[in-house]
Design a protein around this motif. Structure first.
Motif, PDB file in Angstrom:
ATOM      1  N   HIS A 286       0.838  -1.213   0.000  1.00 18.97           N
ATOM      2  CA  HIS A 286       0.000   0.000   0.000  1.00 18.97           C
ATOM      3  C   HIS A 286       0.869   1.257   0.000  1.00 18.97           C
ATOM      4  O   HIS A 286       1.292   1.736   1.053  1.00 18.97           O
TER       5      HIS A 286
ATOM      6  N   HIS B 248      -6.145   0.035   5.213  1.00 21.24           N
ATOM      7  CA  HIS B 248      -6.301   0.492   6.613  1.00 21.24           C
ATOM      8  C   HIS B 248      -7.242  -0.454   7.378  1.00 21.24           C
ATOM      9  O   HIS B 248      -6.781  -1.415   7.945  1.00 21.24           O
TER      10      HIS B 248
ATOM     11  N   ASP C 210       1.848   4.025   3.042  1.00 20.07           N
ATOM     12  CA  ASP C 210       0.772   4.832   2.470  1.00 20.07           C
ATOM     13  C   ASP C 210       1.351   5.956   1.590  1.00 20.07           C
ATOM     14  O   ASP C 210       1.253   5.888   0.377  1.00 20.07           O
TER      15      ASP C 210
END
Ligand code: HPA
Ligand code: ZN
Length: 496
Positions: A129, A355, A412
């Motif tokens: 991610h 998440h 992220d």
């Protein structure tokens, strides 16, 4: 020339000194000392094309980052040295624009991101991610702003300031989010400044190439990189979706070539629909994804959190076409209710969740994630910076793991958040209390859950990851399946 007919030059500066000192600084390899720099050679990485250029820029001697003992500084030696540096994985970035500001590039890693966790740099890692728009080096933002005369907020008051007056430290507090924001949406607003520098289509080539080089330097050997076509093409830059995708693909390819080939670091690209931009934007992104499905490993939805069920039809079309799905859900403390992750799994066909941390307040949703073996792509610093958790210490990662849910560490947005994956590993190990075996198990589970094709993951496993669990379990054979079985067994034994 590469296969798309473009020359990609490595700039090499050859000086008049007789003592060969090879200095890799910014995007330039110096042979000799800076103070005597007289001439540049630009070598194409893909063919024999060479350019010569007089140097008028460099007068000061910056820190020497690389020394080699080879003799001589003639053209052939320089060419051999470049090859040697590339093979030995010293980063020699390709010069695209010949900008003097590119000399900031080497400092980018050292100065604009945390150096916490450098002890994990040499551990092979997986990241599932990471947003491309969130991975841009601070120095690249500055460089592109200067090149295209784009004003950015600057200084203590953040006043919009003309490009000619910008400095790295002046823009940093407005481009990066180093302390918590009130919520996810306010943090996402600062992406606008970085995106305002995506003026030229070449920028996408550059940021994709740099993102892959940076990930490789962090020790990542399997990377999923995602981007939102609607964000990338936002006004005022309004690039065609196809052009952006081509440039990103080329940037990834070129980085892999520079690092030694496609298996130097496996990279998969995900296409993101931005739910909060409405159904029209989601439909357009879905159409684009379906037209270019061979270039993506999966589909995602991100942006400010919305009710995921509003976009059911888009996800059904992706699913019907055989696409792999992950979805940002249950991220925001206020609007990211646990039902969002549950609905993404049950109705949007998500195999993983971006998440998903707010499910910690709903035991039944946690049970579903565990029973269906849904991987949560967890980003601890990001959750802290978007006020998803009150502090790093209060992050629920440990409780999710011991409940039996597969999770893995991610950054992220490393550029925006001033971190890298090693920084995250440090937090997981030393603040959240994960053991070395937990980290190994999560790495192998992440490789198993990656959307890269099986044969690519198997090759990466054999090249980089097979020794990880083998150290813990000397009896088993070294196959990918055996590693995953070990990771699952370790995970099960953690459940309390
Ligand atoms: N959530 C949603 N959208 C995003 C994020 C995120 O954490 N990062 C970049 N775009
Ligand atoms: Zn994200």
């Amino acid at each position: 020339m590469n296969r798309r007919g473009q020359h990609h030059y490595v700039r090499v500066c050859v000086t008049g000194t007789r003592v060969p000192v090879y200095t890799c600084y910014g995007e330039t390899l110096f042979v000799g000392s800076f103070s005597f720099c007289t001439l540049f050679f630009n070598f194409c990485l893909f063919c024999t094309s060479t350019q010569q250029q007089r140097c008028t820029t460099y007068n000061n001697t910056p820190p020497i980052l690389y020394r080699a003992t080879e003799q001589g500084s003639d053209r052939e030696t320089v060419r051999t040295t470049v090859g040697h540096l590339l093979k030995s994985r010293v980063r020699v970035s390709v010069v695209f624009h010949g900008s003097m500001h590119a000399t900031f590039a080497r400092q980018a890693i050292a100065h604009s991101r945390s150096t916490l966790g450098t002890q994990y740099q040499h551990v092979p890692k997986v990241e599932l991610h990471r947003h491309l728009e969130g991975s841009v080096r601070l120095t690249t933002v500055l460089d592109e702003a200067i090149k295209h005369n784009i004003s950015l907020p600057h200084g203590p008051l953040g006043e919009m300031t003309p490009a000619s007056q910008l400095t790295l430290e002046g823009i940093r507090p407005h481009i990066q989010s180093l302390t918590p924001f009130p919520n996810l949406e306010t943090l996402l607003n600062i992406f606008d400044y970085t995106q305002s520098t995506f003026h030229n289509i070449d920028v996408f080539h550059r940021i994709a190439k740099e993102a892959v080089l940076d990930a490789h330097e962090e020790g990542i050997r399997c990377l999923e990189l995602r981007y939102a076509p609607c964000f990338a093409s936002m006004p005022p830059n309004q690039h065609a979706f196809e052009d952006v995708l081509d440039a990103i693909e080329d940037g990834i390819d070129d980085a892999q070539l520079m690092l030694g080939g496609p298996d130097s670091i496996g990279v998969g690209l995900l296409c993101i629909g931005v739910g909060a931009m409405g159904t029209e934007a989601m439909d357009r992104t879905t159409d684009f994804y379906l037209q270019h499905q061979d270039k993506f490993v999966g589909f995602d939805m991100a942006g400010a959190e919305t009710n995921v069920l509003e976009h059911l039809k888009c996800f059904q079309r992706v699913k019907d076409a055989g696409g792999k799905i992950t979805c940002h859900a249950s991220e925001d403390l206020d609007i990211g209710v646990p039902e969002n992750a549950l609905n993404a799994v049950k109705h949007l066909h998500a195999e993983r969740i971006g998440h998903g941390i707010q499910i910690i307040s709903d035991r039944q949703v946690m049970d579903v994630m565990r029973d269906r073996h849904i991987m949560l792509e967890v980003s601890v610093s990001s959750n802290w910076l978007t006020a998803g958790v009150a502090s790093i210490e209060a992050h629920p990662a440990r409780n999710l793991w011991t409940h039996g849910i597969p999770i893995c560490p991610n950054t992220d947005d490393p550029g925006i958040m001033g971190i890298d994956l090693n920084h995250e590993w440090h937090l997981w190990r030393h603040t959240l209390g994960f053991s070395e075996n937990d980290m190994t198990a999560m790495t192998l589970l992440a490789l198993d859950k990656s959307f890269l094709p099986f044969d690519a993951r198997e090759r990466l496993h054999n090249m980089y990851f097979s020794d990880l669990a083998k150290q813990q379990d000397k009896e088993r054979n070294n196959t990918f399946a055996a590693s995953v079985a070990w990771a699952n067994a370790h995970h099960q034994s953690q459940i309390v």
